[in-house]
Design a protein around this motif. Structure first.
Motif, PDB file in Angstrom:
ATOM      1  N   GLU A  46      47.237  30.670  47.146  1.00 59.02           N
ATOM      2  CA  GLU A  46      46.967  30.335  45.737  1.00 59.02           C
ATOM      3  C   GLU A  46      45.601  30.888  45.315  1.00 59.02           C
ATOM      4  OE1 GLU A  46      45.848  26.276  43.404  1.00 59.02           O
ATOM      5  OE2 GLU A  46      47.717  26.213  44.566  1.00 59.02           O
ATOM      6  N   GLY A  47      44.592  30.725  46.186  1.00 58.32           N
ATOM      7  CA  GLY A  47      43.273  31.281  45.890  1.00 58.32           C
ATOM      8  C   GLY A  47      43.301  32.801  45.847  1.00 58.32           C
ATOM      9  N   HIS A  48      44.104  33.404  46.727  1.00 60.34           N
ATOM     10  CA  HIS A  48      44.235  34.856  46.754  1.00 60.34           C
ATOM     11  C   HIS A  48      44.822  35.376  45.449  1.00 60.34           C
ATOM     12  CE1 HIS A  48      46.393  38.576  48.574  1.00 60.34           C
ATOM     13  NE2 HIS A  48      45.195  38.905  48.130  1.00 60.34           N
ATOM     14  N   GLN A  49      45.863  34.727  44.947  1.00 59.50           N
ATOM     15  CA  GLN A  49      46.491  35.156  43.693  1.00 59.50           C
ATOM     16  C   GLN A  49      45.550  34.947  42.507  1.00 59.50           C
ATOM     17  OE1 GLN A  49      49.303  36.838  43.469  1.00 59.50           O
ATOM     18  NE2 GLN A  49      49.511  36.711  45.717  1.00 59.50           N
ATOM     19  N   THR A  50      44.775  33.869  42.556  1.00 58.97           N
ATOM     20  CA  THR A  50      43.791  33.635  41.483  1.00 58.97           C
ATOM     21  C   THR A  50      42.764  34.764  41.456  1.00 58.97           C
ATOM     22  OG1 THR A  50      44.048  31.237  41.701  1.00 58.97           O
ATOM     23  CG2 THR A  50      42.044  32.041  40.630  1.00 58.97           C
ATOM     24  N   ALA A  51      42.283  35.163  42.628  1.00 58.45           N
ATOM     25  CA  ALA A  51      41.303  36.251  42.701  1.00 58.45           C
ATOM     26  C   ALA A  51      41.903  37.558  42.193  1.00 58.45           C
ATOM     27  CB  ALA A  51      40.814  36.397  44.136  1.00 58.45           C
ATOM     28  N   LEU A  52      43.144  37.858  42.559  1.00 53.06           N
ATOM     29  CA  LEU A  52      43.790  39.081  42.087  1.00 53.06           C
ATOM     30  C   LEU A  52      43.903  39.100  40.560  1.00 53.06           C
ATOM     31  CD1 LEU A  52      46.688  39.685  44.661  1.00 53.06           C
ATOM     32  CD2 LEU A  52      44.840  41.274  44.103  1.00 53.06           C
ATOM     33  N   LYS A  53      44.279  37.978  39.968  1.00 56.00           N
ATOM     34  CA  LYS A  53      44.418  37.910  38.523  1.00 56.00           C
ATOM     35  C   LYS A  53      43.081  38.137  37.818  1.00 56.00           C
ATOM     36  CE  LYS A  53      46.212  34.954  34.825  1.00 56.00           C
ATOM     37  NZ  LYS A  53      45.060  35.223  33.951  1.00 56.00           N
ATOM     38  N   ILE A  54      42.012  37.502  38.361  1.00 56.05           N
ATOM     39  CA  ILE A  54      40.687  37.653  37.750  1.00 56.05           C
ATOM     40  C   ILE A  54      40.244  39.111  37.818  1.00 56.05           C
ATOM     41  CG2 ILE A  54      38.239  37.073  38.040  1.00 56.05           C
ATOM     42  CD1 ILE A  54      39.142  34.293  38.987  1.00 56.05           C
ATOM     43  N   LEU A  55      40.440  39.768  38.924  1.00 57.80           N
ATOM     44  CA  LEU A  55      39.989  41.150  39.077  1.00 57.80           C
ATOM     45  C   LEU A  55      40.836  42.111  38.242  1.00 57.80           C
ATOM     46  CD1 LEU A  55      39.192  41.237  42.913  1.00 57.80           C
ATOM     47  CD2 LEU A  55      37.609  41.026  41.010  1.00 57.80           C
ATOM     48  N   LYS A  56      42.109  41.811  38.078  1.00 60.57           N
ATOM     49  CA  LYS A  56      42.941  42.643  37.194  1.00 60.57           C
ATOM     50  C   LYS A  56      42.446  42.533  35.756  1.00 60.57           C
ATOM     51  CE  LYS A  56      47.215  42.507  39.924  1.00 60.57           C
ATOM     52  NZ  LYS A  56      48.605  41.966  40.005  1.00 60.57           N
ATOM     53  N   ASP A  57      42.048  41.340  35.364  1.00 61.31           N
ATOM     54  CA  ASP A  57      41.542  41.135  33.997  1.00 61.31           C
ATOM     55  C   ASP A  57      40.184  41.796  33.801  1.00 61.31           C
ATOM     56  OD1 ASP A  57      43.802  39.654  33.504  1.00 61.31           O
ATOM     57  OD2 ASP A  57      42.820  37.696  33.786  1.00 61.31           O
ATOM     58  N   HIS A  58      39.443  42.039  34.871  1.00 60.75           N
ATOM     59  CA  HIS A  58      38.102  42.638  34.764  1.00 60.75           C
ATOM     60  C   HIS A  58      38.032  43.924  35.593  1.00 60.75           C
ATOM     61  CE1 HIS A  58      37.454  38.335  33.854  1.00 60.75           C
ATOM     62  NE2 HIS A  58      36.502  38.774  33.034  1.00 60.75           N
ATOM     63  N   ARG A  59      39.109  44.686  35.554  1.00 62.60           N
ATOM     64  CA  ARG A  59      39.185  45.903  36.357  1.00 62.60           C
ATOM     65  C   ARG A  59      38.077  46.894  35.993  1.00 62.60           C
ATOM     66  NH1 ARG A  59      43.616  48.794  38.923  1.00 62.60           N
ATOM     67  NH2 ARG A  59      44.997  47.122  38.256  1.00 62.60           N
ATOM     68  N   PHE A  60      37.793  47.052  34.684  1.00 62.36           N
ATOM     69  CA  PHE A  60      36.765  48.003  34.262  1.00 62.36           C
ATOM     70  C   PHE A  60      35.398  47.583  34.818  1.00 62.36           C
ATOM     71  CE2 PHE A  60      33.375  49.120  31.292  1.00 62.36           C
ATOM     72  CZ  PHE A  60      33.442  50.500  31.356  1.00 62.36           C
ATOM     73  N   LYS A  61      35.073  46.303  34.690  1.00 57.47           N
ATOM     74  CA  LYS A  61      33.792  45.821  35.215  1.00 57.47           C
ATOM     75  C   LYS A  61      33.718  45.999  36.732  1.00 57.47           C
ATOM     76  CE  LYS A  61      31.999  44.311  31.361  1.00 57.47           C
ATOM     77  NZ  LYS A  61      30.779  44.920  30.792  1.00 57.47           N
ATOM     78  N   LEU A  62      34.849  45.827  37.397  1.00 61.06           N
ATOM     79  CA  LEU A  62      34.886  46.003  38.847  1.00 61.06           C
ATOM     80  C   LEU A  62      34.511  47.435  39.216  1.00 61.06           C
ATOM     81  CD1 LEU A  62      35.611  44.991  41.708  1.00 61.06           C
ATOM     82  CD2 LEU A  62      37.999  45.561  41.216  1.00 61.06           C
ATOM     83  N   HIS A  63      35.100  48.422  38.507  1.00 59.09           N
ATOM     84  CA  HIS A  63      34.778  49.822  38.780  1.00 59.09           C
ATOM     85  C   HIS A  63      33.310  50.110  38.504  1.00 59.09           C
ATOM     86  CE1 HIS A  63      38.685  51.404  39.802  1.00 59.09           C
ATOM     87  NE2 HIS A  63      39.244  50.887  38.697  1.00 59.09           N
TER      88      HIS A  63
END
Length: 631
Positions: free
Chosen positions: A576-593
């Protein structure tokens, strides 16, 4: 060892030596003598002379004996009795060319020489060897004088039963309560003992008695030994210090003898403090198992007896320290022995800052140093850790050629204590460096989006000697003593942020998330088995904590079927925590790059830099170079 025991030892040495010598003279020497000296008759000797077999002959006029050797047996001496009325012997010897002579032998001197060589010399050798062995054993035990006493048991006793406790006068400990910080509750509990040792009549007047003992329990490095010394320093009484392992001996009864001697010394120096460090070495629970240690149990029984027997109105207080109170024998913990159990826990934020100030007094620092930042950056640090941080900062200042410690030295020393020194020999490839940058940025972004999560203060991809290729540091603004269910789930999601970033950007997994997975699993398992934060099991304790102060973890206390369900629930929470992290990073993909590229260029960025980049709207951080121009 007193004179009586010395005499007993010497008498026994002599008895053993004489018994050995008698055996030698009765068996060994006669056999040796028979092998080299042969007694023959006078007629046989004459026959050998007539047959030209005799080479050399000696007349012993004092003993009327003749000794001679044969030409073919030079290593054997023949002996016979001389008859003075035989006037033909000399002529016969001359006729057969026998080399003969005469000597006057003093029988008395020969007898004395015989006894000296046969009895006196061996006695001296045996006694000398015994004395030498005693001296060797004395040095091995760190004691003076003879260390073996045969009056108290053959082979061992005396010095081996002496306590090796170190006695220090109270004022010579050099430690008072002013030198102890971050343990206010523990100091308050011990101040009453100090008051009794200073003014016992005040308590005797009302009929109160001083606690016989106080047990200091807590994690390693929290200052339990320092606290005991401070009690002695405040009270100004003698301080006996010994480790529990020093009571454990090879021979049964020696540890108990040491306990008796320790309390005998304490009784003579009362009022005083006896401090037993790591008492769990000798005070473990007794059982009926076959593998029980008789020596340790006898030592424990003697300790229990001594703590019951001494008169605490004299002012003898026993302090003990341990990291494993759950292993101690219940008889040791009952009232009347260790009356008080004093927790010496890890310091809180205020305590950490106070400890840092004490250690900073011994180090030259630049003006304006903010120790509060260091205290907030080190949750869960012990007093020993904080002292090490100050020392590492001082060492770094010297390495860099400065005469005073700076704020940068202190912050870098925090990283050294937490993650190790920077590893200059490890050079990551460009791809690995990129993976680590995305990994750490994934942690930081997931943490930044969690409501109430600790702020990110530092992100680095510089490899450390601990094995970490990088880390993301979060520091709480305030001290927290409770964790909600939501916060626990957020922590799991943050820990999964690194692996989620790897999967999202590279479509692959690396071994860099091993420590994150371990920590996330620990949090999830504690939620299920310890904190009752699982909907499936509710408020049920399914585990028992092992070695609370030594990080022993949890041990399941349920059926095998329930254990399988626990594993499934832990797996669900982590996923559940893993899926939450994936969703957050998908929503902030540009900032991640963007942040990962910037981190890859700079290798280390502060929390302020990260938050400015993460929260801006124009795609570029104010007062920071564009990603393409970052150096």
């Amino acid at each position: 060892m007193d004179d009586k025991k010395k005499r007993q030892s010497m008498i026994l040495y002599v008895i053993i030596a004489i018994a050995a010598i008698v055996a030698l003279n009765s068996v060994v020497y006669p056999n040796m003598q028979r092998a080299t000296v042969k007694d023959v008759s006078y007629d046989q000797m004459l026959d050998q002379v007539d047959e030209d077999q005799v080479e050399k002959l000696v007349f012993n006029t004092g003993s009327n004996q003749i000794t001679y050797t044969l030409k073919d047996e030079a290593n054997v001496t023949y002996r016979t009795t001389y008859f003075p009325n035989d006037n033909t012997l000399v002529d016969r010897l001359k006729q057969h060319n026998v080399n003969f002579s005469a000597k006057q032998e003093d029988q008395s001197s020969g007898l004395w020489l015989y006894f000296l060589l046969s009895y006196g010399l061996p006695i001296i050798i045996f006694v000398g060897i015994g004395w030498w062995l005693n001296r060797r054993m004395k040095k091995a035990m760190g004691e003076d004088g003879p260390s073996m006493s045969f009056g108290s048991g053959f082979g061992m006793g005396g010095g081996l039963g002496k306590s090796s406790a170190k006695e220090v006068k109270g004022e010579e400990t050099g430690v008072t309560f002013k030198d102890v910080a971050g343990q206010d509750e523990a100091k308050e509990s011990l101040e009453e003992i100090v008051s009794f040792l200073k003014k016992p009549e005040k308590y005797n007047e009302i009929g109160a008695r001083c606690p016989r003992g106080a047990l200091l329990v807590g994690p390693p490095g929290t200052g339990k030994t320092l606290m005991a010394k401070a009690v002695a320093g405040e009270a100004g009484v003698p301080f006996f210090q010994i480790s529990g392992s020093e009571f454990v001996e090879m021979f049964v009864g020696r540890g108990a003898a040491k306990v008796r001697d320790l309390f005998k010394q304490a009784n003579e120096k009362a009022p005083c403090i006896v401090f037993i460090d790591e008492i769990d070495a000798v005070g473990k629970k007794r059982d009926m198992s076959i593998n029980s240690n008789d020596e340790r149990e006898q030592t424990l029984n003697q300790l229990l007896s001594e703590m019951d027997g001494f008169d605490n109105h004299k002012g003898i207080v026993v302090l003990a320290a341990t990291n494993r109170p759950e292993t101690l024998d219940p008889a040791l913990l009952r009232p009347g022995r260790f009356d008080r159990r004093i927790p010496v826990e890890l310091p809180d934020l205020t305590g950490r800052e106070a400890i840092l100030k004490i250690h900073a007094n011994d180090v030259k620092m630049e003006p304006g140093i903010d120790l509060g930042i260091v205290a907030r950056s080190t949750p869960g640090a012990s007093g020993a850790d904080l002292a090490n941080i100050i020392n590492e900062a001082a060492l770094r200042a010297v390495r860099n050629g400065r005469k005073r410690v700076t704020q940068e030295d202190l912050l870098e020393s925090v990283d050294v204590v937490i993650a190790g020194e920077k590893k200059k020999s490890t050079v990551l490839s460009q791809h690995e460096k990129e993976v680590v940058a995305y990994h750490e940025t994934g942690h930081a972004i997931v943490a930044a989006t969690q409501k109430g999560a600790a702020p990110v203060t530092k992100i680095t991809i510089v490899p450390r000697t601990s094995g970490a290729l990088g880390f993301t540091m979060q520091v709480e603004e305030d001290e927290h003593f409770l964790t909600t269910r939501t916060e626990a789930k957020q922590k799991i999601a943050t820990l999964c942020g690194g692996r989620a970033a790897e999967e999202l950007i590279f479509g692959e997994m690396t071994t860099g998330a091993s420590n994150d997975i371990e920590k996330a699993t620990q949090v999830a398992r504690a939620m299920v088995t310890q904190y009752g934060m699982s909907d499936k099991f509710g408020m049920v304790a399914l585990g028992q904590q092992r070695s609370r102060y030594l990080g022993g973890g949890q041990e399941l206390a349920c059926s095998d079927g329930t254990a399988q369900e626990v594993d499934a629930e832990v797996e669900r929470l982590v996923e559940e925590g893993h899926q939450t992290a994936l969703k957050i990073l998908k929503d902030h993909r540009f900032k991640l790059h963007e942040i990962a590229h910037y981190l890859q260029k700079k290798e280390t960025i502060t929390g302020d830099e990260f938050m400015k980049m993460f929260t801006r709207d124009d795609g570029f951080a104010p007062n920071l170079p564009r990603v393409d121009d970052a150096k």
